[in-house]
Design a protein around this motif. Structure first.
Motif, PDB file in Angstrom:
ATOM      1  N   ARG A 169      29.719  25.250  14.711  1.00 57.80           N
ATOM      2  CA  ARG A 169      31.265  24.778  14.516  1.00 57.80           C
ATOM      3  C   ARG A 169      31.349  23.588  14.084  1.00 57.80           C
ATOM      4  O   ARG A 169      30.402  22.869  14.104  1.00 57.80           O
ATOM      5  N   PRO A 170      32.591  22.947  13.986  1.00 63.99           N
ATOM      6  CA  PRO A 170      32.826  21.832  13.510  1.00 63.99           C
ATOM      7  C   PRO A 170      32.775  20.667  14.661  1.00 63.99           C
ATOM      8  O   PRO A 170      32.827  19.588  14.443  1.00 63.99           O
ATOM      9  N   HIS A 185      29.957  24.135   8.242  1.00 62.99           N
ATOM     10  CA  HIS A 185      30.052  23.145   9.321  1.00 62.99           C
ATOM     11  C   HIS A 185      28.516  22.368   9.661  1.00 62.99           C
ATOM     12  O   HIS A 185      27.663  22.980   9.601  1.00 62.99           O
ATOM     13  N   ASN A 231      30.364  15.331  13.373  1.00 61.36           N
ATOM     14  CA  ASN A 231      30.639  16.571  13.270  1.00 61.36           C
ATOM     15  C   ASN A 231      31.491  17.047  12.398  1.00 61.36           C
ATOM     16  O   ASN A 231      32.573  16.380  12.729  1.00 61.36           O
ATOM     17  N   GLY A 232      31.482  17.903  11.684  1.00 60.42           N
ATOM     18  CA  GLY A 232      32.516  18.490  10.644  1.00 60.42           C
ATOM     19  C   GLY A 232      32.100  19.519   9.976  1.00 60.42           C
ATOM     20  O   GLY A 232      31.380  20.447  10.247  1.00 60.42           O
ATOM     21  N   GLY A 233      32.872  19.665   8.808  1.00 61.81           N
ATOM     22  CA  GLY A 233      32.621  21.022   7.864  1.00 61.81           C
ATOM     23  C   GLY A 233      34.079  21.743   8.129  1.00 61.81           C
ATOM     24  O   GLY A 233      34.611  21.802   9.044  1.00 61.81           O
ATOM     25  N   SER A 234      34.268  22.425   6.837  1.00 67.15           N
ATOM     26  CA  SER A 234      35.637  23.197   6.726  1.00 67.15           C
ATOM     27  C   SER A 234      35.305  24.606   6.885  1.00 67.15           C
ATOM     28  O   SER A 234      36.110  25.557   7.071  1.00 67.15           O
TER      29      SER A 234
END
Length: 506
Positions: free
Chosen positions: A200-201, A235, A282-285
């Motif tokens: 998860r992000p 993510h 933490n991130g990402g689409s």
């Protein structure tokens, strides 16, 4: 004998003169208690060496005589030197201190010295005669001075502090040693930048290292480093940690190891020894999966759906949902690097199919049944005589039911031919020479030529006014053989025809 009367004036004068002479001698030969020195001190620090600097001040009390500082004793026993003009120094011992003058002398003692003392034995002379001498001493206490330490030439690696930059989305970071001094000796401090696949992000587990972590060190020859890592197109979590690659956690799982304060910018040690932004991101689409689907239409109208999850970023299982018409739905989980072909959408529900992940239709995830090119086509045969014209459609096994329209003259009949079955429509022979067999689901039309068996009076079928006459003998046999050949030819022409009318002779 007359004795003259003695006078006391002369003896008293002589005695008085003698006493005055003795008093003068005593004044020259005996030290007077008024002769002395006055000693004071002040304490400083040489931060280049870390030594304490004691500046002793010695004052001559006499305004009419110079004082010779005959003996000087110090504790600690380091030299004490008088300061002269031009920054020249001479030993305090043996120094001639002018009348009423004060001399300053500097003594260097170790930085951890707590007490010190100076003892001065001074003498005052008049010509070759010592007029007086005196010994005075002064003791002082040196208060602790933490700032008084040697100016360092390097920084111990265990005490060094750093500054850092961090860009998680780009996977870059820098770390720099604070101050102008290098690390001491062979000391090295490693730092590592690492990226992860994440579910998860936000922080969640499990996580798996992506690519190769980047590690480098700060040393006496290298005060600043730059770190770069590749970031997955999904993510992710990126961490800037204290230590080398041995500190990297390959899989971050529930209840497993954590970096905690090893992350630079943390509130505790060792991460708090570097100042800068928090060294984690933490991130990402999108999810770290590669959902894909392919479809295969079958001759019976059903569709086989193949689901896969085997792309470069496939690190987690994918929950697929396959939807068809009439409420058809099935779900299946596909592990990373795997595929599944267990779902078949029935013909009744295959008009529109959708493949969804997380409630959204995936790319190229919509499909409708299409007739495969290699499906066997229905066969059309005819039978005609002077009274009737019969048309038969045979649907092969394994196919879909076929809607068929038979038209002859002004008559039309419609039939649905099941798989592995035949349907025949018989028309009363008339004057029309052709019949149409239409298969609308396949965009096909076939034109059958009415050629009755036998001789129907030269005009084919035509009712009671023009009865056909049967043909017998060799001619009849030839006609029959030709009819059979035409039936076969009709079937072949039907197979190769698409979106056009095929004409054959019955």
């Amino acid at each position: 004998m007359i004795r003259p009367k003695l006078s006391l004036r002369r003896p008293l004068a002589i005695l008085g003169a003698a006493l005055v002479g003795l008093t003068g001698v005593a004044a020259v030969a005996t030290p007077a208690s008024a002769h002395h020195t006055e000693i004071s001190a002040k304490v400083g620090c040489d931060r280049q060496t870390g030594e304490r600097l004691i500046t002793w001040s010695v004052k001559n009390s006499q305004a009419d005589k110079d004082a010779t500082l005959q003996k000087v004793t110090t504790n600690p026993g380091t030299p004490v030197n008088a300061l002269m003009q031009g920054a020249k120094e001479v030993p305090l011992q043996g120094y001639l201190l002018p009348r009423s003058a004060t001399v300053e002398a500097v003594q260097r003692v170790p930085g951890n010295t707590t007490t010190a003392s100076l003892e001065v034995h001074a003498e005052w002379w008049v010509g070759d005669v010592k007029a007086a001498e005196d010994t005075r001493a002064k003791s002082i206490t040196l208060a602790a001075d933490r700032s008084c330490a040697p100016a360092p030439k390097c920084v111990d690696v265990n005490k060094a502090t750093f500054s850092h930059t961090f860009d998680g989305p780009k996977g870059t970071a820098t770390v720099k040693l604070d101050g102008d001094l290098p690390l001491c000796g062979d000391g090295k401090q490693y730092f590592t930048l690492v990226s992860y696949f994440a579910p998860r992000p936000q922080f969640a587990t499990p996580q798996y290292v992506y690519g190769t972590p980047d590690s480098d060190f700060v040393s006496a020859k290298q005060s600043e480093i730059t770190l770069n890592v590749e970031i997955p197109d999904c993510h992710t979590q990126v961490d800037l940690i204290w230590g080398d690659k041995d500190q990297v956690i390959d899989e971050i799982v529930d209840g497993g190891k954590r970096y905690d304060n090893k992350k630079l910018g943390s509130p505790g040690a060792p991460g708090n020894r570097s100042k800068g932004p928090q060294g984690w991101y933490n991130g990402g689409s999108k999810s770290c999966v590669t959902p894909a689907s392919t479809f295969a239409s079958k001759c019976d109208g059903s569709v086989a759906v193949s689901l896969s999850n085997d792309g470069k970023i496939s690190k987690y299982a994918v929950e697929f949902e396959v939807k068809g018409e009439n409420g058809f739905t099935k779900k299946v989980s596909v592990a990373p690097g795997k595929a599944d072909s267990s779902i078949v959408v029935p013909a009744a529900d295959a008009g529109k199919i959708e493949v969804l992940v997380d409630g959204k239709v995936i790319e190229n995830g919509t499909y409708s049944w299409q007739r495969p090119e290699d499906c066997p086509l229905p066969a059309v045969t005819t039978k005609a005589d002077c009274k009737e014209f019969a048309l038969t459609v045979t649907n092969p096994e394994g196919g879909l039911p076929v809607k068929t329209t038979f038209t002859y003259g002004d008559k039309t009949e419609t039939r649905t031919v099941a798989a592995d079955a035949s349907e025949t429509v018989t028309f009363k022979a008339g004057k029309d020479k052709t019949a149409i067999v239409a298969l609308p689901d396949m965009d096909l039309e076939l034109e059958a030529i009415y050629t009755p068996e036998g001789n129907c009076g030269g005009s084919g079928g035509g009712g009671e006014d023009e009865p056909g006459l049967p043909v017998t003998g060799a001619a009849a046999g030839g006609i029959a053989a030709g009819a059979i050949a035409l039936l076969i030819a009709g079937a072949v022409l039907f197979v190769i025809a698409r979106r056009r009318r095929v004409t054959f002779t019955a």
